[in-house]
Design a protein around this motif. Structure first.
Motif, short mmCIF file in Angstrom:
data_model
loop_
_atom_site.label_atom_id
_atom_site.label_comp_id
_atom_site.label_asym_id
_atom_site.label_seq_id
_atom_site.Cartn_x
_atom_site.Cartn_y
_atom_site.Cartn_z
N GLY A 155 0.78 -1.23 0.00
CA GLY A 155 0.00 0.00 0.00
C GLY A 155 0.81 1.28 0.00
O GLY A 155 0.27 2.36 0.28
N GLU A 156 2.11 1.18 -0.32
CA GLU A 156 2.94 2.39 -0.36
C GLU A 156 2.73 3.11 -1.69
O GLU A 156 3.64 3.26 -2.51
CB GLU A 156 4.40 2.01 -0.15
CG GLU A 156 4.66 1.36 1.21
CD GLU A 156 6.11 0.97 1.42
OE1 GLU A 156 7.00 1.74 1.00
OE2 GLU A 156 6.36 -0.11 1.99
N LEU A 157 1.49 3.58 -1.89
CA LEU A 157 1.11 4.11 -3.20
C LEU A 157 1.83 5.41 -3.53
O LEU A 157 2.04 5.73 -4.71
CB LEU A 157 -0.41 4.30 -3.25
CG LEU A 157 -1.23 3.02 -3.01
CD1 LEU A 157 -2.71 3.32 -3.09
CD2 LEU A 157 -0.85 1.94 -3.99
N GLU A 158 2.20 6.17 -2.51
CA GLU A 158 2.92 7.41 -2.78
C GLU A 158 4.30 7.15 -3.39
O GLU A 158 4.90 8.03 -4.00
CB GLU A 158 3.06 8.23 -1.48
CG GLU A 158 4.07 7.72 -0.48
CD GLU A 158 3.60 6.49 0.31
OE1 GLU A 158 4.42 5.90 1.06
OE2 GLU A 158 2.41 6.12 0.18
N GLY A 222 -1.74 -5.59 -9.99
CA GLY A 222 -2.34 -4.84 -11.09
C GLY A 222 -3.64 -4.19 -10.69
O GLY A 222 -3.92 -3.03 -11.05
N ALA A 223 -4.47 -4.91 -9.94
CA ALA A 223 -5.75 -4.34 -9.48
C ALA A 223 -5.52 -3.11 -8.62
O ALA A 223 -6.20 -2.09 -8.77
CB ALA A 223 -6.53 -5.40 -8.72
N ARG A 224 -4.55 -3.19 -7.72
CA ARG A 224 -4.27 -2.04 -6.84
C ARG A 224 -3.71 -0.87 -7.64
O ARG A 224 -4.08 0.30 -7.39
CB ARG A 224 -3.30 -2.46 -5.74
CG ARG A 224 -3.86 -3.53 -4.83
CD ARG A 224 -2.95 -3.81 -3.66
NE ARG A 224 -3.38 -5.00 -2.93
CZ ARG A 224 -2.95 -5.33 -1.73
NH1 ARG A 224 -2.07 -4.56 -1.10
NH2 ARG A 224 -3.37 -6.43 -1.14
N LEU A 225 -2.82 -1.16 -8.58
CA LEU A 225 -2.24 -0.09 -9.39
C LEU A 225 -3.31 0.58 -10.25
O LEU A 225 -3.36 1.82 -10.34
CB LEU A 225 -1.14 -0.68 -10.28
CG LEU A 225 -0.44 0.29 -11.24
CD1 LEU A 225 0.27 1.39 -10.47
CD2 LEU A 225 0.55 -0.46 -12.13
N GLU A 227 -6.56 0.69 -9.75
CA GLU A 227 -7.48 1.45 -8.90
C GLU A 227 -6.85 2.80 -8.53
O GLU A 227 -7.53 3.83 -8.54
CB GLU A 227 -7.81 0.65 -7.65
CG GLU A 227 -8.88 1.29 -6.79
CD GLU A 227 -9.40 0.34 -5.73
OE1 GLU A 227 -10.62 0.37 -5.48
OE2 GLU A 227 -8.59 -0.42 -5.17
N TRP A 228 -5.57 2.80 -8.22
CA TRP A 228 -4.85 4.04 -7.88
C TRP A 228 -4.85 5.00 -9.07
O TRP A 228 -5.13 6.19 -8.91
CB TRP A 228 -3.43 3.69 -7.46
CG TRP A 228 -2.56 4.86 -7.17
CD1 TRP A 228 -2.56 5.63 -6.02
CD2 TRP A 228 -1.53 5.40 -8.01
NE1 TRP A 228 -1.60 6.61 -6.11
CE2 TRP A 228 -0.95 6.49 -7.32
CE3 TRP A 228 -1.03 5.06 -9.27
CZ2 TRP A 228 0.10 7.25 -7.85
CZ3 TRP A 228 0.01 5.81 -9.81
CH2 TRP A 228 0.56 6.89 -9.11
#
Length: 250
Positions: A155-158, A222-225, A227-228
């Motif tokens: 979850g380190e999306l930043e 891929g799903a998380r990316l 969605e982001w």
């Protein structure tokens, strides 16, 4: 020929769920070819209006628990969802079929064109190898890759721009293409699947989010990316070609 009752009932429920699934994505407005596998036979169904027409049964050698999407001779080489007969007997199984319909949509939309732009696809095709999406020997156990992908899954999306730059340093061009391809193809389908699961009151599917990493890891990552990305660029949710290009450019 009259169809078995469980198949008839399952198809009816599938079409009901597909109508509601339009709330998640307009791809479900379409009817996609379907093949149901059981006991060495494929029962093939072709789209007809807003329903299905049974076009016959054909001998086949496939895993009994198959969930896949690929072109079939019996559908005029259109991509079909090919699924276990057992999938028709539960709501969760039907959601997995809807997941495969996402791949049918990708095939109709832009998949072949996008593949032509990938070095990895061209090189495998030149060797007559069309199984690369399943069998490419990706370096899943490389320590630096594991570290970077763990950050994405954590979850380190930043850090996504930094993480993607790191992938370009660690991976070969073909491995990077493979990763993005799987994230786009399977990640988008997983994102849709989990939104469908929420719609139908089912638990989300996060398989692949744990070690050891494998191809299924790219479903979750891929799903998380995606969605982001779609939070800040919502048009990408409806433009799969632009979505893939954006993911390749990250």
């Amino acid at each position: 020929m009259s169809l078995p009752e469980d198949v008839e009932n399952g198809l009816s429920k599938l079409l009901e769920m597909k109508k509601k699934a339009v709330e998640v994505h307009p791809l479900f407005r379409r009817i996609y070819p379907l093949a149901v596998f059981s006991g060495g036979e494929l029962l093939v169904f072709e789209p007809e209006g807003s329903s299905y027409r049974y076009s016959g049964s054909f001998p086949a050698e496939l895993p009994e628990e198959i969930f896949a999407a690929f072109p079939l001779k019996e559908t005029g080489w259109k991509t079909a969802a090919v699924v276990s007969r057992r999938a028709l007997s539960s709501e969760e199984g039907l959601v997995f079929i809807l997941h495969e319909f996402v791949h049918c949509y990708q095939a109709e939309c832009c998949e072949t064109e996008l593949k032509r732009g990938l070095r990895i696809a061209r090189e495998y095709w030149e060797r007559g190898d069309y199984s690369w999406e399943l069998e490419h020997p990706f370096p899943y156990e490389d320590g630096r890759f594991v570290e970077l992908y763990s950050a994405l899954l954590g979850g380190e999306l930043e850090r996504i721009p930094e993480i993607r730059a790191g992938f370009r340093e660690v991976l070969s061009e073909k491995d990077f293409e493979y990763m993005v391809w799987e994230e786009w193809k399977e990640g988008f389908a997983r994102l849709i699947e989990n939104r469908l699961r929420a719609l139908f009151g089912l638990p989300e599917n996060h398989a692949g989010g744990e070690r050891p990493f494998s191809r299924v890891t790219f479903y979750e990552g891929g799903a998380r990316l995606i969605e982001w990305l779609c939070k800040t660029e919502p048009h990408l949710y409806h433009d799969l070609r632009a979505l893939f290009e954006r993911m390749m450019a990250l």
